[in-house]
Write a protein that holds these residues in place. Structure first.
Motif, PDB file in Angstrom:
ATOM      1  N   LEU A  84     -32.202   7.422  -9.306  1.00  0.00           N
ATOM      2  CA  LEU A  84     -33.247   7.295 -10.328  1.00  0.00           C
ATOM      3  C   LEU A  84     -32.906   8.021 -11.624  1.00  0.00           C
ATOM      4  O   LEU A  84     -33.189   7.519 -12.707  1.00  0.00           O
ATOM      5  N   ASP A 106     -32.654   3.513 -12.625  1.00  0.00           N
ATOM      6  CA  ASP A 106     -34.089   3.371 -12.390  1.00  0.00           C
ATOM      7  C   ASP A 106     -34.587   1.963 -12.703  1.00  0.00           C
ATOM      8  O   ASP A 106     -35.745   1.650 -12.479  1.00  0.00           O
ATOM      9  N   ARG A 140     -39.919   8.325  -7.254  1.00  0.00           N
ATOM     10  CA  ARG A 140     -40.086   7.752  -8.584  1.00  0.00           C
ATOM     11  C   ARG A 140     -41.357   8.311  -9.238  1.00  0.00           C
ATOM     12  O   ARG A 140     -41.368   8.609 -10.427  1.00  0.00           O
TER      13      ARG A 140
END
Length: 144
Positions: A84, A106, A140
């Motif tokens: 990410l 991401d 996330r």
């Protein structure tokens, strides 16, 4: 060669499913495990293989290998974070230092990240539990 590949595609998901059952990280079925690994291989080929190589061997002093390292077999959240967020720092992995920056990925969907990390954690001689989409989603959400 085709027979060997077919055997691997049939046996690997069953072994993966059995391991997942032992660790309470149940995958819904051996077919689901196989599908996740196959989808992960596609993501790996597109986004990861150019740096980490098709065989997961990496490039000395630049891109770390993905085979049997504590980094790959260890903490899943650490792997999710590096996908990410990327990395601009040198990493020491199993006594070796790797200095090539890794871009953040991401743009990948939660399921794609789960699939590719499950593929990596169960390829190149590795055997580890699956990464799930909810685990990626949780990491996330911490990023924001």
């Amino acid at each position: 060669m085709k027979k060997l590949l077919l055997t691997a595609l049939l046996v690997l998901p069953l072994a993966f499913f059995a391991q997942a059952q032992k660790t309470n990280k149940a995958i819904s079925s051996p077919a689901a495990a196989r599908d996740q690994i196959l989808e992960g291989k596609k993501v790996y080929s597109k986004f990861c293989a150019s740096c980490h190589q098709l065989d997961g061997g990496g490039v000395p002093n630049l891109n770390p290998p993905l085979s049997k390292t504590t980094y790959v077999l260890g903490d899943k959240s650490r792997l999710i974070k590096i996908i990410l967020n990327g990395s601009n720092e040198s990493l020491e992995i199993d006594g070796e230092t790797y200095s090539n920056p890794m871009p953040q990925l991401d743009i990948l969907k939660d399921q794609e990240i789960a699939d590719v990390l499950t593929y990596i954690r169960n390829s190149f001689g590795n055997k580890a539990t699956a990464v799930t989409s909810p685990e990626v989603k949780a990491q996330r959400s911490k990023k924001k």
